[in-house]
Design a protein around this motif. Structure first.
Motif, PDB file in Angstrom:
ATOM      1  N   ASN A  24      84.059  78.838  32.226  1.00  0.00           N
ATOM      2  CA  ASN A  24      83.550  80.191  31.818  1.00  0.00           C
ATOM      3  C   ASN A  24      83.205  80.925  33.208  1.00  0.00           C
ATOM      4  O   ASN A  24      83.840  82.111  33.090  1.00  0.00           O
ATOM      5  CB  ASN A  24      82.465  79.922  31.034  1.00  0.00           C
TER       6      ASN A  24
ATOM      7  N   ASN B 175      82.773  73.081  31.243  1.00  0.00           N
ATOM      8  CA  ASN B 175      82.837  74.055  30.059  1.00  0.00           C
ATOM      9  C   ASN B 175      82.209  75.349  30.866  1.00  0.00           C
ATOM     10  O   ASN B 175      82.856  76.572  30.741  1.00  0.00           O
ATOM     11  CB  ASN B 175      82.287  73.749  28.921  1.00  0.00           C
TER      12      ASN B 175
ATOM     13  N   GLY C 173      83.625  76.298  23.614  1.00  0.00           N
ATOM     14  CA  GLY C 173      83.082  75.805  24.816  1.00  0.00           C
ATOM     15  C   GLY C 173      81.767  75.792  25.034  1.00  0.00           C
ATOM     16  O   GLY C 173      81.150  74.672  25.140  1.00  0.00           O
TER      17      GLY C 173
ATOM     18  N   ARG D 148      90.793  87.287  28.956  1.00  0.00           N
ATOM     19  CA  ARG D 148      91.457  85.853  28.651  1.00  0.00           C
ATOM     20  C   ARG D 148      91.722  85.753  27.163  1.00  0.00           C
ATOM     21  O   ARG D 148      90.776  85.540  26.499  1.00  0.00           O
ATOM     22  CB  ARG D 148      90.478  84.821  29.106  1.00  0.00           C
TER      23      ARG D 148
HETATM   24 MG   LIG Z   1      84.704  78.957  27.546  1.00  0.00          MG
END
Ligand SMILES: [Mg+2]
Ligand SMILES: Nc1ncnc2c1ncn2[C@@H]1O[C@H](COP(=O)(O)OP(=O)(O)OP(=O)(O)O)[C@@H](O)[C@H]1O
Length: 423
Positions: free
Chosen positions: A327, A323, A389, A382
């Motif tokens: 990111n 995660n 997350g 995005r």
């Molecule tokens: Mg994320």
């Protein structure tokens, strides 16, 4: 969560009650002390007034007259061991004194608290003026002053008893308030706790129930995509959109189910707790994400340590770091850099994920671990993404007895640090 809230509520409740009790106690103390001094003043005034009729005799006969203790009119109320009576002429010169207290101060009308220079013992005095009987009462002529004095020792003893009594009483009352407060906060939070539990159960059930229909849709779409000849060319794009939306929904349902499960199991140890080599987990992840980083033209660096192992669940730890790494890669523009470092710090394994990405504004930083929270800037970067997350990353870190922290600067980059207890 509710335990912390309960103690916080109790603390605020005790603080408010302590403030109220202190104000009340201080009020009672001041009021009673004042009335004690008023009583003492009244006593001294009465004594001085009862000595006033003998002023002329004292002026003429001096000390001789006062020695006849049995005859003087104030004999019943005068305590010669603790009190003192002084007669002064109209110029303030001492004429006679009777009693144990020797004061060198000149008389001053009204009540006054003085300190004896030798013993620094506080003395309360009350001075009245004495007038001559003249034929014209409208023009009285001053004959002298009488001063009655007494040590404030008795008042101070009562004052100190009052102080300790109120203090101890306040403490005991605060203890009872604490016990009552504990019960009250428990009662007040019970319904909230219940509905919160229900809500968590609902999330878990709902996400669990969503899995089967989503799997069915996914399977059907896959079958249809395997036979493109049966699909009208105009529908091909729609099918791709359905497949992608189904993927996103499955992801969301999985994430929600995971969070609901960790919520319920926060207090119990993770199911599969075995020593895990962090190096293996992170190395596999870096290999997996290498191609994604290359596509985005981001340099992905890994500085590992082979000797670092922690107790935990391999699947969950992989999820935690993937995660964070995803990111870092997603919120870093091309030509950027993502560095993954492992180190040992005291009895902790420290994993740092640094990027040269868009960064997170200081006012947003407290919310990044909240569920469904996404910065507006991230949305423009995005579109996909649920904002779960980091909440999952934090839940996994906590369930492994660790800590996750963040430092970030807008436009410069972010650094997530995870500390996990070593084996
Ligand atoms: Mg994320
Ligand atoms: N490395 C990073 N750099 C800049 N912003 C970040 C970074 N990591 C997280 N964020 C910010 O924190 C928000 C929450 O991150 P989180 O991973 O929880 O959700 P997400 O990435 O938007 O969605 P998903 O649930 O699919 O991961 C992101 O939307 C983004 O605004």
């Amino acid at each position: 969560m509710f335990k912390g809230l309960r103690w916080r509520l109790l603390l605020y409740y005790l603080m408010v009650m302590a403030a109220i009790l202190s104000v009340f106690g201080a009020g009672v103390y001041v009021f009673l002390t004042q009335s004690l001094y008023q009583q003492l003043d009244k006593k001294l005034q009465t004594l001085a007034q009862s000595a006033a009729p003998s002023f002329t005799e004292v002026e003429v006969k001096g000390s001789q007259y006062i020695e006849q203790v049995d005859e003087v009119p104030w004999r019943d109320i005068f305590n010669r061991d603790k009190q003192s009576l002084e007669w002064f002429d109209d110029q303030g010169k001492l004429l006679a004194r009777r009693g144990a207290i020797v004061l060198t101060f000149p008389p001053k009308l009204g009540s006054l608290t003085l300190e004896l220079p030798e013993t620094s013992e506080p003395i309360r005095t009350f001075t009245i003026s004495v007038f001559k009987d003249t034929s014209k009462p409208s023009q009285p002529s001053l004959e002298g002053y009488i001063r009655a004095s007494q040590s404030t020792e008795d008042v101070e003893i009562v004052q100190s008893q009052l102080f300790w009594g109120l203090g101890m009483g306040g403490m005991i009352a605060l203890g009872f308030v604490g016990i009552g407060g504990l019960w009250l906060t428990q009662k007040a939070l019970e319904p909230i706790e219940k509905s919160f539990k229900k809500l968590k159960q609902f999330t878990a059930d709902a996400s669990h129930e969503l899995r089967s229909p989503l799997t069915a849709i996914k399977a059907s779409v896959d079958v249809m995509r395997n036979h493109p000849e049966r699909i009208h060319p105009k529908d091909a794009k729609k099918l791709v959109a359905i497949a992608s939306a189904t993927d996103q929904m499955s992801h969301l349902a999985e994430d929600l189910l995971f969070l609901a499960r960790t919520d319920a199991a926060l207090s119990i140890p993770t199911r599969k707790s075995v020593p895990i080599s962090l190096n293996t987990v992170l190395h596999n992840l870096v290999e997996l994400l290498e191609s994604f980083a290359q596509d985005k033209q981001i340099t992905l660096e890994y500085h590992g340590l082979t000797t670092v192992s922690v107790i935990g669940d391999e699947g969950q730890l992989t999820r935690l770091f993937s995660n964070l790494l995803e990111n870092a890669l997603q919120y870093t523009p091309p030509q950027g850099k993502v560095v993954l470092t492992v180190a040992k710090q005291n009895r902790y394994a420290l994993v740092m994920i640094e990027d040269t990405g868009i960064g997170i504004a200081p006012e947003h930083q407290p919310f990044v671990f909240d569920r469904f929270w996404r910065a507006d800037k991230a949305r423009s970067h995005r579109e996909r993404g649920t904002g779960l997350g980091l909440a999952i990353a934090q839940a996994i870190t906590h369930s492994h007895g660790g800590k996750i922290t963040l430092t970030s600067q807008v436009g410069v980059g972010s650094c997530f640090q995870i500390r996990l207890p070593l084996v």
